[in-house]
Design a protein around this motif. Structure first.
Motif, short mmCIF file in Angstrom:
data_model
loop_
_atom_site.label_atom_id
_atom_site.label_comp_id
_atom_site.label_asym_id
_atom_site.label_seq_id
_atom_site.Cartn_x
_atom_site.Cartn_y
_atom_site.Cartn_z
N GLY A 76 0.82 -1.21 0.00
CA GLY A 76 0.00 0.00 0.00
C GLY A 76 0.85 1.26 0.00
N THR B 79 2.67 1.54 -3.48
CA THR B 79 1.69 1.89 -4.51
C THR B 79 1.29 3.36 -4.39
N SER B 80 1.04 3.81 -3.17
CA SER B 80 0.67 5.21 -2.96
C SER B 80 1.79 6.14 -3.42
N THR C 194 2.20 6.40 -7.25
CA THR C 194 1.21 7.23 -7.94
C THR C 194 1.35 8.71 -7.57
N HIS C 195 2.29 9.03 -6.70
CA HIS C 195 2.59 10.42 -6.31
C HIS C 195 4.10 10.64 -6.43
N LEU D 175 4.75 12.13 -0.72
CA LEU D 175 3.59 12.41 0.13
C LEU D 175 4.06 12.75 1.53
N ASP E 254 -0.58 12.33 5.11
CA ASP E 254 -1.38 11.95 3.94
C ASP E 254 -1.18 10.47 3.61
N LEU E 255 0.06 10.01 3.69
CA LEU E 255 0.36 8.61 3.43
C LEU E 255 -0.31 7.71 4.47
N LEU F 29 -3.97 7.48 3.48
CA LEU F 29 -4.16 6.66 2.29
C LEU F 29 -4.05 5.18 2.58
N CYS F 30 -3.13 4.83 3.46
CA CYS F 30 -2.84 3.42 3.75
C CYS F 30 -3.58 2.90 4.98
#
Length: 136
Positions: free
Chosen positions: A32, A35-36, A39-40, A44, A48-49, A52-53
């Motif tokens: 996770g 992948t996060s 895509t950034h 991050l 924020d990370l 997201l996770c």
């Protein structure tokens, strides 16, 4: 099939061994995170990370350190308005290893016997190739 079956060869990892999947990335929380970050590309912030996770501060911190220890992520700590800010970003090597991981996973999902575990592109994975294009 027996382990020493000549059709597989003595050093063949087995059809469902998935030896090509990077174990550092494959762990759920780290997948996770990577992948996060993939895509950034600019990275991050830690908060924020974490959102997201869906990880706790401690879990995210531990997994980020494990990823940083093997050179997959970079972590910068700074201050903004007297508050600590932590920026996390995938390294070039991290991006390369993640894309290799995706290629192997594509072969697993498509069930391609010819390329399973080799990281090679094939027609079998065509529907999944769009993901690799998005992440590159």
């Amino acid at each position: 099939m027996k382990k020493n079956d000549k059709r597989l060869g003595a050093d063949h990892p087995g059809r469902f061994a998935y030896e090509g999947l990077d174990r550092v990335i494959h762990e759920k929380a780290r997948l996770g995170i990577v992948t996060s970050l993939a895509t950034h590309p600019d990275g991050l912030l830690f908060g924020d990370l974490k959102d997201l996770c869906a990880l706790t501060d401690g879990n995210l911190s531990r997994h980020l350190q494990a990823l940083a220890d093997v050179g997959l992520v970079e972590i910068w700590k700074n201050q903004k308005n007297n508050r600590p800010q932590t920026l996390c970003r995938l390294t070039a090597d991290g991006r390369r290893r993640f894309l290799e991981y995706i290629k192997v996973l594509e072969a697993v999902v498509t069930g391609c016997d010819r390329h399973n575990g080799t990281g090679l592109q094939c027609e079998c994975a065509r529907p999944f190739n769009r993901l690799s294009l998005f992440l590159s």
